[in-house]
Design a protein around this motif. Structure first.
Motif, mmCIF file in Angstrom:
data_model
loop_
_atom_site.group_PDB
_atom_site.id
_atom_site.type_symbol
_atom_site.label_atom_id
_atom_site.label_comp_id
_atom_site.label_asym_id
_atom_site.label_seq_id
_atom_site.Cartn_x
_atom_site.Cartn_y
_atom_site.Cartn_z
ATOM 1 N N VAL A 1 0.812 -1.209 0.000
ATOM 2 C CA VAL A 1 0.000 0.000 0.000
ATOM 3 C C VAL A 1 0.852 1.269 0.000
ATOM 4 C CG1 VAL A 1 -1.757 1.277 1.295
ATOM 5 C CG2 VAL A 1 -1.863 -1.198 1.169
ATOM 6 N N PHE A 2 1.982 1.253 0.699
ATOM 7 C CA PHE A 2 2.793 2.459 0.840
ATOM 8 C C PHE A 2 3.954 2.519 -0.136
ATOM 9 C CE2 PHE A 2 0.919 1.483 4.985
ATOM 10 C CZ PHE A 2 0.106 2.602 5.110
ATOM 11 N N ASP A 3 3.992 1.616 -1.082
ATOM 12 C CA ASP A 3 5.127 1.524 -1.994
ATOM 13 C C ASP A 3 4.738 2.043 -3.378
ATOM 14 O OD1 ASP A 3 7.717 0.982 -2.630
ATOM 15 O OD2 ASP A 3 7.423 -1.160 -2.929
ATOM 16 N N ARG A 4 4.607 3.338 -3.496
ATOM 17 C CA ARG A 4 4.209 3.963 -4.763
ATOM 18 C C ARG A 4 5.408 4.610 -5.440
ATOM 19 N NH1 ARG A 4 -1.069 3.809 -5.477
ATOM 20 N NH2 ARG A 4 -2.400 3.630 -3.675
ATOM 21 N N ALA A 5 5.325 4.710 -6.751
ATOM 22 C CA ALA A 5 6.380 5.381 -7.506
ATOM 23 C C ALA A 5 6.262 6.882 -7.284
ATOM 24 C CB ALA A 5 6.258 5.044 -8.984
ATOM 25 N N ARG A 6 7.371 7.494 -6.898
ATOM 26 C CA ARG A 6 7.377 8.943 -6.686
ATOM 27 C C ARG A 6 7.567 9.683 -8.004
ATOM 28 N NH1 ARG A 6 12.285 9.606 -2.811
ATOM 29 N NH2 ARG A 6 13.077 9.102 -4.846
ATOM 30 N N GLY B 1 14.321 6.852 -8.898
ATOM 31 C CA GLY B 1 14.967 7.686 -7.896
ATOM 32 C C GLY B 1 15.591 6.878 -6.779
ATOM 33 N N LYS B 2 15.724 5.565 -6.967
ATOM 34 C CA LYS B 2 16.336 4.706 -5.948
ATOM 35 C C LYS B 2 17.842 4.585 -6.146
ATOM 36 C CE LYS B 2 13.918 0.923 -6.437
ATOM 37 N NZ LYS B 2 13.261 -0.353 -6.211
ATOM 38 N N TYR B 3 18.339 4.968 -7.291
ATOM 39 C CA TYR B 3 19.770 4.909 -7.582
ATOM 40 C C TYR B 3 20.249 6.359 -7.587
ATOM 41 C CZ TYR B 3 24.140 3.323 -9.631
ATOM 42 O OH TYR B 3 25.466 3.023 -9.842
ATOM 43 N N TYR B 4 20.785 6.788 -6.469
ATOM 44 C CA TYR B 4 21.140 8.190 -6.300
ATOM 45 C C TYR B 4 22.460 8.501 -6.984
ATOM 46 C CZ TYR B 4 17.302 8.093 -3.110
ATOM 47 O OH TYR B 4 16.049 7.950 -2.580
ATOM 48 N N CYS B 5 22.355 9.252 -8.039
ATOM 49 C CA CYS B 5 23.523 9.588 -8.838
ATOM 50 C C CYS B 5 23.176 10.815 -9.672
ATOM 51 C CB CYS B 5 23.858 8.397 -9.738
ATOM 52 S SG CYS B 5 25.296 8.596 -10.778
ATOM 53 N N ASN B 6 24.147 11.631 -9.915
ATOM 54 C CA ASN B 6 23.992 12.741 -10.840
ATOM 55 C C ASN B 6 23.602 12.165 -12.201
ATOM 56 O OD1 ASN B 6 25.186 14.414 -13.070
ATOM 57 N ND2 ASN B 6 25.510 15.818 -11.350
ATOM 58 N N SER B 7 22.615 12.743 -12.852
ATOM 59 C CA SER B 7 22.109 12.167 -14.103
ATOM 60 C C SER B 7 23.163 12.106 -15.208
ATOM 61 C CB SER B 7 20.877 12.931 -14.588
ATOM 62 O OG SER B 7 21.192 14.280 -14.834
ATOM 63 N N ILE B 8 24.012 13.100 -15.274
ATOM 64 C CA ILE B 8 25.074 13.099 -16.295
ATOM 65 C C ILE B 8 26.105 12.023 -15.973
ATOM 66 C CG2 ILE B 8 26.925 14.484 -17.329
ATOM 67 C CD1 ILE B 8 25.018 16.941 -16.733
ATOM 68 N N ASP B 9 26.430 11.881 -14.693
ATOM 69 C CA ASP B 9 27.348 10.807 -14.294
ATOM 70 C C ASP B 9 26.742 9.447 -14.586
ATOM 71 O OD1 ASP B 9 29.177 12.671 -13.435
ATOM 72 O OD2 ASP B 9 28.661 12.449 -11.301
ATOM 73 N N PHE B 10 25.436 9.303 -14.361
ATOM 74 C CA PHE B 10 24.781 8.027 -14.648
ATOM 75 C C PHE B 10 24.920 7.695 -16.134
ATOM 76 C CE2 PHE B 10 21.418 5.088 -15.648
ATOM 77 C CZ PHE B 10 21.501 4.186 -14.594
ATOM 78 N N TRP B 11 24.668 8.689 -16.974
ATOM 79 C CA TRP B 11 24.828 8.474 -18.415
ATOM 80 C C TRP B 11 26.258 8.037 -18.734
ATOM 81 C CZ3 TRP B 11 22.505 7.826 -22.960
ATOM 82 C CH2 TRP B 11 23.298 7.930 -24.105
ATOM 83 N N PHE C 1 19.022 12.711 -19.972
ATOM 84 C CA PHE C 1 19.986 12.792 -18.877
ATOM 85 C C PHE C 1 20.552 14.203 -18.732
ATOM 86 C CE2 PHE C 1 19.707 8.434 -20.152
ATOM 87 C CZ PHE C 1 19.708 7.741 -18.958
ATOM 88 N N LEU C 2 20.642 14.916 -19.844
ATOM 89 C CA LEU C 2 21.201 16.266 -19.811
ATOM 90 C C LEU C 2 20.170 17.330 -19.442
ATOM 91 C CD1 LEU C 2 23.391 16.092 -23.042
ATOM 92 C CD2 LEU C 2 24.108 15.701 -20.675
ATOM 93 N N GLU C 3 18.898 17.115 -19.839
ATOM 94 C CA GLU C 3 17.889 18.157 -19.679
ATOM 95 C C GLU C 3 16.741 17.820 -18.742
ATOM 96 O OE1 GLU C 3 16.501 19.031 -23.630
ATOM 97 O OE2 GLU C 3 18.553 18.981 -24.433
ATOM 98 N N TYR C 4 16.233 16.592 -18.793
ATOM 99 C CA TYR C 4 14.985 16.289 -18.099
ATOM 100 C C TYR C 4 15.158 15.621 -16.751
ATOM 101 C CZ TYR C 4 12.764 17.642 -22.410
ATOM 102 O OH TYR C 4 12.353 18.349 -23.497
ATOM 103 N N TYR C 5 16.051 14.642 -16.668
ATOM 104 C CA TYR C 5 16.261 14.008 -15.375
ATOM 105 C C TYR C 5 16.999 14.998 -14.483
ATOM 106 C CZ TYR C 5 15.297 9.532 -17.760
ATOM 107 O OH TYR C 5 14.726 8.504 -18.468
#
Length: 170
Positions: free
Chosen positions: A76-81, A128-138, A161-165
């Motif tokens: 019940v409490f496990d929703r996508a943010r 949002g469970k993998y905490y990383c800068n979006s550009i670094d993730f790319w 990764f550059l604009e939206y995330y």
């Protein structure tokens, strides 16, 4: 809730493919996801149930069982943010699935492993469970396949990764 379950199921699917790149059951599962995913998909009980019914037609295997149990998981409490990010990422995931199917068809085991390895954390990143800068993730994850095989894998979605995330997830 269902969108999170779907992202989690992709995470496990990509890990399983990395581990068993030529497993025919995983190939069948990829095709079921390919048929199910489309740009106008609404991830809800009805659509996920349709996917589960299709996956039940695949040969029995522990990987299939794990993926289906993930899709059925109810909390019940496990929703996508990050529901907007999930829907924004459907087309890139379609591309990933088709790309995996293509390299599996070529039976290039190392390419399959590295492609699956480079994207297996993408669903967690979307949630949002993998905490990383979006550009670094790319650069560190998605682009790893490109550096290894001089490819342009996922370049059509680099702008996400550059604009939206968000740049920082902390």
């Amino acid at each position: 809730m269902y969108a999170k379950n779907v992202m989690d199921s992709f995470y496990y699917l990509f890990i399983f493919i990395r581990s068993e790149p030529l497993n025919p059951v995983l190939y069948q599962i990829l095709y079921k996801y390919k048929s199910w995913l489309h740009k106008d998909l609404k991830i809800n009980y009805r659509s996920v149930n349709t996917l589960i019914k299709e996956l039940n037609l695949v040969d029995d295997h522990q990987c299939k069982t794990r993926i289906i149990s993930n899709l059925k998981k109810i909390s019940v409490f496990d929703r996508a943010r990050n529901i907007e990010r999930i829907y924004l990422s459907i087309l890139p995931i379609q591309y990933i699935i088709q790309s995996l199917i293509n390299v599996i068809d070529q039976k290039e085991t190392e390419k399959i492993r590295i492609m699956a390895s480079s994207v297996h954390n993408y669903p967690s990143f979307i949630l949002g469970k993998y905490y990383c800068n979006s550009i670094d993730f790319w650069n560190e994850h998605i682009n790893y396949y490109n550096r290894t095989f001089q490819s342009d894998f996922m370049y059509d979605w680099k702008h996400l990764f550059l604009e939206y995330y968000p740049k920082n997830e902390n």
